[in-house]
Design a protein around this motif. Sequence first.
Motif, short mmCIF file in Angstrom:
data_model
loop_
_atom_site.label_atom_id
_atom_site.label_comp_id
_atom_site.label_asym_id
_atom_site.label_seq_id
_atom_site.Cartn_x
_atom_site.Cartn_y
_atom_site.Cartn_z
N ARG A 85 4.96 24.15 50.94
CA ARG A 85 5.27 23.23 49.84
C ARG A 85 6.53 22.42 50.11
N THR A 86 7.43 22.92 50.95
CA THR A 86 8.72 22.26 51.15
C THR A 86 8.90 21.63 52.52
N GLN A 87 7.94 21.85 53.43
CA GLN A 87 8.16 21.40 54.80
C GLN A 87 8.20 19.88 54.94
N ASP A 88 7.62 19.16 53.98
CA ASP A 88 7.59 17.69 54.06
C ASP A 88 8.71 17.03 53.26
N TYR A 89 9.65 17.82 52.73
CA TYR A 89 10.72 17.23 51.94
C TYR A 89 11.51 16.20 52.75
N THR A 90 11.73 16.49 54.01
CA THR A 90 12.53 15.57 54.83
C THR A 90 11.78 14.27 55.13
N GLN A 91 10.47 14.23 54.83
CA GLN A 91 9.68 13.03 55.05
C GLN A 91 9.54 12.20 53.77
N SER A 92 10.04 12.73 52.67
CA SER A 92 9.91 12.03 51.39
C SER A 92 11.04 11.02 51.23
N GLU A 93 10.68 9.75 51.05
CA GLU A 93 11.70 8.72 50.88
C GLU A 93 12.53 8.95 49.62
N MET A 94 11.87 9.41 48.55
CA MET A 94 12.60 9.64 47.31
C MET A 94 13.63 10.76 47.48
N ASP A 146 11.30 22.38 44.80
CA ASP A 146 12.03 23.62 45.04
C ASP A 146 13.53 23.33 45.12
N SER A 147 14.29 23.77 44.10
CA SER A 147 15.72 23.46 44.05
C SER A 147 16.49 24.11 45.18
N ALA A 148 16.07 25.31 45.61
CA ALA A 148 16.77 25.98 46.71
C ALA A 148 16.65 25.18 48.00
N LYS A 149 15.48 24.64 48.27
CA LYS A 149 15.28 23.83 49.47
C LYS A 149 16.10 22.54 49.38
N LEU A 150 16.11 21.93 48.20
CA LEU A 150 16.91 20.71 48.02
C LEU A 150 18.39 21.00 48.25
N GLY A 151 18.87 22.12 47.74
CA GLY A 151 20.26 22.48 47.94
C GLY A 151 20.58 22.69 49.40
N SER A 152 19.67 23.32 50.13
CA SER A 152 19.87 23.54 51.55
C SER A 152 19.94 22.21 52.30
N LEU A 153 19.05 21.28 51.95
CA LEU A 153 19.06 19.97 52.62
C LEU A 153 20.34 19.20 52.33
N LEU A 154 20.84 19.29 51.08
CA LEU A 154 22.08 18.59 50.75
C LEU A 154 23.25 19.19 51.53
N LEU A 155 23.30 20.50 51.63
CA LEU A 155 24.39 21.13 52.38
C LEU A 155 24.32 20.76 53.86
N ASN A 179 23.93 29.11 58.63
CA ASN A 179 23.64 30.37 57.95
C ASN A 179 23.81 30.24 56.44
N VAL A 180 24.74 29.38 56.01
CA VAL A 180 24.92 29.14 54.58
C VAL A 180 23.73 28.37 54.02
N CYS A 181 23.28 27.36 54.75
CA CYS A 181 22.10 26.59 54.32
C CYS A 181 20.88 27.49 54.19
N ARG A 182 20.71 28.41 55.15
CA ARG A 182 19.56 29.33 55.10
C ARG A 182 19.67 30.26 53.91
N ALA A 183 20.89 30.75 53.63
CA ALA A 183 21.08 31.66 52.50
C ALA A 183 20.75 30.95 51.18
N VAL A 184 21.19 29.70 51.03
CA VAL A 184 20.89 28.93 49.82
C VAL A 184 19.38 28.68 49.72
N GLU A 185 18.75 28.36 50.83
CA GLU A 185 17.31 28.09 50.83
C GLU A 185 16.51 29.33 50.46
N MET A 186 16.98 30.52 50.88
CA MET A 186 16.21 31.75 50.69
C MET A 186 16.74 32.61 49.54
#
Length: 463
Positions: A165-174, A330-339, A347-354
């Motif tokens: 569900r989250t693997q294409d977030y980096t491909q989303s223009e929005m 998925d807010s956790a994935k969005l947070g990881s991408l922003l970080l 490791n911090v990005c992974r912890a936020v994502e998971m």
Amino acid sequence: MHGAPKMTNDHEWFKALPGIHEKILIGLYNVGSLRNLASGDVLFREGEGDRTIHLLLKGSLRLLKRSGSTTRQVAVCQPGDVLCESRFFASSGTLTAAVATQAAMVLSFPETLLDSLEPSLSAFLTKKLIDTFQRRLQEHMARQESLSAHCDFMTRFARRSIVERTQDYTQSEMIVGMLKKVPQLPMYASRLAHMLLDAKVSAKDVAALAKNDPSLVSAVLKRVNSAYYNWQKKISDFQHAVILLGFNQVYQLVIADGLRRTMPNTPPFRALHNHSVVISHMAYEIAQLVNRQQASMVSTVALLHDIGKSVLLLMKKQNPKLSVLIDLLDSAKLGSLLLQEWNIPENVCRAVEMQDYPIFSPPDQIPANARLLVAILDVSHQCAELIQGASRENLWKPYNEEWLRVLNLRVKDVESLTRDHLLPSLEKKGGALPEHVRQFLKGIHEKDQALDDTAHDAPQPFP
């Protein structure tokens, strides 16, 4: 006592025990008490202290056991089974009840009678107890294997669903466009965050950074003199602020202030921010018990953990017509991408994502470099919910015990961790804590006194 009639195959209950010598059946009949049960009748209830051996001759019985506020079925007894709560079920705890599922017939004996029966009768009942136990043990083992397979499947399914569900977030223009619009952390906060995420950093290093960065000193003094802390006298010296608050309080203040500047000053954002500050203080205290050297890093990660929810709020604010669809992100994935955009370590990005994985996944399914961070975040949230009045049943998740063990603490559960360690440590800090954190902790005292427990839930305004 009954008489000793000659037993014949006309007796229905005799047919339930084929192959048993007639002499044994007559002996049991003479010393026992025969009881007929209609469907739904209760053989014994919780609290009755049943000390009787029951031989089921006809029908079936559901054995029930209470777990918290829930009563569940633990077994079904069939004709020929023997149950004795005090002996047979001693290892599995007290049964709540035995209930007939259909018309049933039971032959019962006082438990004290077992040792005084003639050897053939005592041996028969003992063997029946053992046979029933072995059958239940085999059923339990089969059920455990089945449940383990189900859990493994559901864990893999949940993980796969999130990844897909989250693997294409980096491909989303929005999504990419929105992440780039989020303001960067102020320079002083970004530099301090990177320092704190290094477990080897010392207080001396941070003090040196502060002295060389007037904007950091200004931010600290402005914040420490605000209603956020409510000091009676104005504090005009950075070192004085550090002495009053402690280095970790200053760390959290600076990072929290930097995060606050990246988001609008509205009630929903303030509520998210206040929550993150509370979790950060709790995570710091837990990390002090686990690994003091990483405590400041852990508190910083906790401050960052819900940044993805802020991104969702921003997206909904700018795209109100898409709110329903945005809520599915998925807010956790969005947070990881922003970080990652902010160049925060991997490791911090992974912890936020998971961070939500403990709901459905055991610790060994999390990368080792993020496992402790995820565990502290999860346990910190449980502690916060306990303080807010959540019950043990409401906090239950299948892997809670495994995640608590990751911390390697000598506590048996989250309740004792909160009561014996977390609350005393936070309460000692008193005025060094932000006002809304003090109000959060005050809430548990109000509830203990049966006062209104809702006032502390309101988000505190920023000064």
